[in-house]
Design a protein around this motif. Structure first.
Motif, PDB file in Angstrom:
ATOM      1  N   PRO A  16       0.589  -1.047   0.242  1.00 45.65           N
ATOM      2  CA  PRO A  16       0.064   0.125   0.088  1.00 45.65           C
ATOM      3  C   PRO A  16       0.869   1.742  -0.214  1.00 45.65           C
ATOM      4  O   PRO A  16       2.114   1.437  -0.114  1.00 45.65           O
ATOM      5  N   VAL A  17      -0.008   2.610   0.028  1.00 46.51           N
ATOM      6  CA  VAL A  17       0.748   3.793  -0.342  1.00 46.51           C
ATOM      7  C   VAL A  17       0.113   4.607   0.332  1.00 46.51           C
ATOM      8  O   VAL A  17       0.031   5.848   0.950  1.00 46.51           O
ATOM      9  N   ASN A  18      -1.711   4.141   0.473  1.00 46.76           N
ATOM     10  CA  ASN A  18      -2.308   5.103   1.083  1.00 46.76           C
ATOM     11  C   ASN A  18      -2.211   5.065   2.961  1.00 46.76           C
ATOM     12  O   ASN A  18      -1.580   3.783   3.281  1.00 46.76           O
ATOM     13  N   PRO A  19      -1.552   5.736   3.239  1.00 45.52           N
ATOM     14  CA  PRO A  19      -1.423   6.444   4.227  1.00 45.52           C
ATOM     15  C   PRO A  19      -1.697   5.970   5.802  1.00 45.52           C
ATOM     16  O   PRO A  19      -1.283   5.700   6.470  1.00 45.52           O
ATOM     17  N   ASP A  20      -3.212   5.482   5.647  1.00 39.42           N
ATOM     18  CA  ASP A  20      -4.166   4.529   6.937  1.00 39.42           C
ATOM     19  C   ASP A  20      -3.706   3.536   6.518  1.00 39.42           C
ATOM     20  O   ASP A  20      -3.758   2.359   7.694  1.00 39.42           O
ATOM     21  N   GLU A  21      -3.698   2.911   5.158  1.00 38.88           N
ATOM     22  CA  GLU A  21      -3.664   1.781   4.756  1.00 38.88           C
ATOM     23  C   GLU A  21      -1.557   1.359   5.527  1.00 38.88           C
ATOM     24  O   GLU A  21      -1.695  -0.004   6.323  1.00 38.88           O
ATOM     25  N   VAL A  22      -0.910   1.535   5.301  1.00 40.64           N
ATOM     26  CA  VAL A  22       0.168   1.715   5.407  1.00 40.64           C
ATOM     27  C   VAL A  22       0.528   1.650   7.279  1.00 40.64           C
ATOM     28  O   VAL A  22       1.025   1.090   7.813  1.00 40.64           O
ATOM     29  N   GLU A  23      -0.617   2.683   7.614  1.00 41.26           N
ATOM     30  CA  GLU A  23       0.046   2.265   9.451  1.00 41.26           C
ATOM     31  C   GLU A  23      -0.429   1.225  10.002  1.00 41.26           C
ATOM     32  O   GLU A  23      -0.202   0.312  10.440  1.00 41.26           O
ATOM     33  N   ALA A  24      -1.810   0.650   8.902  1.00 43.03           N
ATOM     34  CA  ALA A  24      -2.513  -0.558   9.508  1.00 43.03           C
ATOM     35  C   ALA A  24      -1.235  -1.790   9.164  1.00 43.03           C
ATOM     36  O   ALA A  24      -1.777  -2.936  10.016  1.00 43.03           O
ATOM     37  N   LEU A  25      -0.932  -1.993   8.266  1.00 45.46           N
ATOM     38  CA  LEU A  25       0.247  -3.006   8.321  1.00 45.46           C
ATOM     39  C   LEU A  25       1.322  -2.938   9.083  1.00 45.46           C
ATOM     40  O   LEU A  25       2.176  -3.938   9.252  1.00 45.46           O
ATOM     41  N   VAL A  26       1.940  -1.766   9.499  1.00 47.35           N
ATOM     42  CA  VAL A  26       3.371  -1.945  10.754  1.00 47.35           C
ATOM     43  C   VAL A  26       2.727  -2.428  11.562  1.00 47.35           C
ATOM     44  O   VAL A  26       2.677  -2.038  12.049  1.00 47.35           O
ATOM     45  N   GLY A  27       4.304  -3.510  11.719  1.00 48.12           N
ATOM     46  CA  GLY A  27       3.860  -3.865  13.113  1.00 48.12           C
ATOM     47  C   GLY A  27       3.050  -5.305  13.451  1.00 48.12           C
ATOM     48  O   GLY A  27       2.991  -5.581  14.714  1.00 48.12           O
ATOM     49  N   THR A  28       2.293  -5.518  11.964  1.00 51.44           N
ATOM     50  CA  THR A  28       1.632  -6.346  12.811  1.00 51.44           C
ATOM     51  C   THR A  28       2.285  -7.913  12.930  1.00 51.44           C
ATOM     52  O   THR A  28       1.013  -8.590  13.289  1.00 51.44           O
ATOM     53  N   GLU A  29       3.614  -8.530  12.245  1.00 55.80           N
ATOM     54  CA  GLU A  29       3.594  -9.733  12.454  1.00 55.80           C
ATOM     55  C   GLU A  29       3.609  -9.232  14.213  1.00 55.80           C
ATOM     56  O   GLU A  29       3.897 -10.680  14.589  1.00 55.80           O
ATOM     57  N   GLN A  30       4.363  -8.577  14.520  1.00 59.29           N
ATOM     58  CA  GLN A  30       4.884  -8.080  16.163  1.00 59.29           C
ATOM     59  C   GLN A  30       3.408  -8.461  16.852  1.00 59.29           C
ATOM     60  O   GLN A  30       3.233  -9.468  18.107  1.00 59.29           O
ATOM     61  N   ALA A  31       2.555  -7.917  16.539  1.00 62.05           N
ATOM     62  CA  ALA A  31       1.131  -7.757  17.537  1.00 62.05           C
ATOM     63  C   ALA A  31       0.277  -9.183  16.739  1.00 62.05           C
ATOM     64  O   ALA A  31       0.213  -9.982  17.902  1.00 62.05           O
ATOM     65  N   HIS A  32       0.733 -10.166  16.322  1.00 61.33           N
ATOM     66  CA  HIS A  32      -0.054 -11.303  15.672  1.00 61.33           C
ATOM     67  C   HIS A  32       0.754 -12.224  16.780  1.00 61.33           C
ATOM     68  O   HIS A  32       0.233 -12.956  17.050  1.00 61.33           O
ATOM     69  N   THR A  33       2.416 -12.019  16.662  1.00 58.59           N
ATOM     70  CA  THR A  33       3.487 -12.347  17.711  1.00 58.59           C
ATOM     71  C   THR A  33       2.481 -12.725  19.328  1.00 58.59           C
ATOM     72  O   THR A  33       2.282 -13.518  19.779  1.00 58.59           O
ATOM     73  N   GLU A  34       2.254 -11.307  19.196  1.00 53.08           N
ATOM     74  CA  GLU A  34       1.786 -11.098  21.318  1.00 53.08           C
ATOM     75  C   GLU A  34       0.130 -11.868  21.154  1.00 53.08           C
ATOM     76  O   GLU A  34       0.277 -12.333  21.741  1.00 53.08           O
ATOM     77  N   THR A  35      -0.651 -11.982  20.326  1.00 53.02           N
ATOM     78  CA  THR A  35      -1.632 -12.209  20.069  1.00 53.02           C
ATOM     79  C   THR A  35      -1.481 -13.480  20.551  1.00 53.02           C
ATOM     80  O   THR A  35      -2.253 -14.469  21.087  1.00 53.02           O
ATOM     81  N   GLN A  36      -0.646 -14.371  19.614  1.00 50.58           N
ATOM     82  CA  GLN A  36      -0.972 -15.664  20.022  1.00 50.58           C
ATOM     83  C   GLN A  36       0.154 -16.164  20.878  1.00 50.58           C
ATOM     84  O   GLN A  36      -0.825 -16.915  22.287  1.00 50.58           O
ATOM     85  N   ARG A  37       0.865 -15.495  21.450  1.00 45.64           N
ATOM     86  CA  ARG A  37       1.258 -15.612  22.539  1.00 45.64           C
ATOM     87  C   ARG A  37       0.418 -15.813  24.429  1.00 45.64           C
ATOM     88  O   ARG A  37       0.491 -16.647  25.099  1.00 45.64           O
ATOM     89  N   HIS A  38      -0.016 -14.784  24.198  1.00 43.38           N
ATOM     90  CA  HIS A  38      -0.920 -14.579  24.797  1.00 43.38           C
ATOM     91  C   HIS A  38      -2.076 -15.436  25.550  1.00 43.38           C
ATOM     92  O   HIS A  38      -2.459 -16.192  26.244  1.00 43.38           O
ATOM     93  N   GLY A  39      -2.933 -15.618  23.789  1.00 45.48           N
ATOM     94  CA  GLY A  39      -4.060 -17.359  23.605  1.00 45.48           C
ATOM     95  C   GLY A  39      -3.325 -17.749  24.511  1.00 45.48           C
ATOM     96  O   GLY A  39      -3.930 -18.419  24.645  1.00 45.48           O
ATOM     97  N   GLY A  40      -2.268 -18.302  23.790  1.00 45.45           N
ATOM     98  CA  GLY A  40      -1.905 -19.479  24.249  1.00 45.45           C
ATOM     99  C   GLY A  40      -1.396 -19.770  25.632  1.00 45.45           C
ATOM    100  O   GLY A  40      -1.431 -20.663  26.355  1.00 45.45           O
ATOM    101  N   GLU A  41      -1.051 -18.602  26.691  1.00 43.05           N
ATOM    102  CA  GLU A  41      -1.026 -18.421  27.704  1.00 43.05           C
ATOM    103  C   GLU A  41      -2.981 -18.636  27.924  1.00 43.05           C
ATOM    104  O   GLU A  41      -3.153 -19.365  29.406  1.00 43.05           O
ATOM    105  N   GLY A  42      -3.539 -18.257  27.951  1.00 41.11           N
ATOM    106  CA  GLY A  42      -4.242 -18.566  28.600  1.00 41.11           C
ATOM    107  C   GLY A  42      -5.488 -19.884  28.284  1.00 41.11           C
ATOM    108  O   GLY A  42      -6.325 -20.019  29.238  1.00 41.11           O
TER     109      GLY A  42
END
Length: 454
Positions: free
Chosen positions: A428-454
């Motif tokens: 993407p080049v749209n700034p909102d879409e750019v912001e939405a994409l940045v860092g999602t790999e880390q966010a996904h990893t954190e979600t999986q980790r906390h989900g597993g701990e639950g």
């Protein structure tokens, strides 16, 4: 070498088109030399683009001679001979037999026979099409042969009298891509877009520029046996983004930084070239977003100018006017748009052209102006980049909120019969879409980790 995208018949048709323009001339094309990284360690070999385009042959130590007046030697390859001992170390060679059978050479000889055979191949010609300066040894051969022909021509009536640049013919051919070339460039662009998106997903404050480089280039290389980098990857964070060809990629990012990645894939030797700039924290600051939106508007204006018949310079002019108005609005320069351009005051913040051709080379061959100096008109089949940018130094005489901001946005465009096709917007080049994409790999990893701990 792995298989490359086009068959022997495709290269034969290209040679036929080329030779139709040479009249009674003979053409010589030499392979690029093998390069040493250090001591006895070599750099991965990359074939010469012109030689590959006309022959498909990808080995070093090769000379191709095209002789339209000699059916038996119409396409002669001088190549490395088969050598079982060397092939154990370096891999198989085609040899003269493979040059004939697999690449369609009408004649093929060991490279050691070049000196004894070259004079006979050149003698019937009225000119030699050869790029002087491309190969020092061949420069000497051609010069000596021309000197000899000059002495014997008065009585023999044979021998070429001059050297002509084959790029006059070949660059035009390579500028207008064949359908198969366009497909190859689209595929290369798709790989590059995946790599940029992967880096953006991986980004987070504190990540090293070199780590983002590694993600980009590993994505390239994992995409196929002929896939790799088209040029050294640029990953510039913070003020490094204001350095046009920054390739150290050695800084660790900080919260609030912008990251500029300029990287392109090569697939079967065909290149792509994408630049994206994004906030490593996932959110633009207000000043960063203001500059980003001006650069994006400049890119969109330049892309809109691309259509058959439009002068090539329209692309740069459309982008430049939008960027200069942005500079005025930001307080970087004073005056009207025309006054700033006339004074070249904008070049402090935007100092490069907006577009270049793309193909077998990332800065591909092709003329941007005609013999009378007027800009070339765009034609269907041309492939080019659009890459405006603003590079604001961290200097005391610019508004503080904009200091150290560097932003470039680049896409690859095919000129089509009815306009253009943007082939790199899978990232993407749209700034909102750019912001939405940045860092999602880390966010996904954190979600999986906390989900597993639950």
């Amino acid at each position: 070498m792995p298989d490359f995208p086009f068959d022997a018949e495709t290269h034969r048709r290209r040679r036929e088109r080329f030779l139709q323009e040479t009249g009674g001339g003979v053409a010589i094309f030499c392979a690029l030399p093998e390069l040493v990284k250090s001591r006895d360690t070599e750099i991965r070999y990359r074939p010469d683009s012109d030689l590959f385009y006309l022959t498909g042959f990808t080995e070093p130590g090769t000379v191709a001679v095209l002789t339209p007046h000699d059916e038996e030697h119409g396409f002669t390859l001088f190549v490395r001979p088969r050598n079982p001992e060397r092939e154990v170390w370096d891999g198989p060679r085609a040899g003269p037999e493979g040059a004939r059978e697999r690449f369609g050479a009408t004649a093929a000889y060991p490279i050691a026979e070049l000196d004894e055979r070259l004079k006979g191949l050149l003698e019937p010609a009225d000119a030699i099409f050869y790029t002087l300066g491309s190969d020092a040894a061949m420069d000497r051969r051609v010069t000596e042969l021309l000197r000899g022909f000059r002495l014997t021509r008065p009585r023999s009536g044979k021998g070429p009298a001059d050297v002509r640049d084959p790029s006059i013919i070949l660059d035009r051919m390579r500028t207008i891509k064949e359908p198969g070339e366009l497909d190859q460039i689209r595929a290369s662009a798709a790989i590059a877009a995946r790599a940029h998106a992967a880096a953006m997903r991986m980004a987070r404050p504190g990540i090293g520029e070199w780590e983002l480089e590694a993600r980009v280039e590993s994505t390239f290389r994992a995409s196929g046996p002929t896939a790799g980098t088209a040029f050294p990857t640029i990953v510039g964070s913070g003020t490094n983004a204001t350095v046009l060809h920054y390739v150290d990629n050695a800084r660790r990012t900080e919260d609030g930084d912008l990251v500029l990645i300029d990287a392109g894939a090569a697939l079967g030797l065909y290149c792509s070239d994408i630049t994206r700039t994004f906030p490593v924290s996932g959110r633009f600051t207000p000043a960063q977003r203001e500059v980003y939106e001006v650069v994006l508007a400049a890119e969109e204006a330049a892309i809109a100018a691309i259509k058959p018949g439009a002068p090539f310079t329209d692309i740069h002019e459309a982008a430049r006017r939008v960027l200069v108005q942005g500079m005025i609005d930001f307080g970087l320069v004073t005056g009207t748009v025309d006054e700033v351009i006339e004074a070249k005051a904008h070049q402090r913040f935007f100092m490069h052209q907006t577009s270049h051709f793309l193909g077998l080379d990332v800065h591909d061959v092709g003329a941007y102006a005609t013999a009378d100096g007027s800009p070339v008109p765009l034609e269907p089949g041309m492939v080019l980049t659009v890459e405006p940018g603003l590079y604001i130094p961290a200097a005391d005489d610019v508004p503080e909120r904009f200091r150290g901001i560097g932003i470039r946005i680049e896409d690859d465009i095919i000129v089509t019969p009815d306009g253009h096709e943007v082939i790199t917007r899978a990232v993407p080049v749209n700034p909102d879409e750019v912001e939405a994409l940045v860092g999602t790999e880390q966010a996904h990893t954190e979600t999986q980790r906390h989900g597993g701990e639950g």
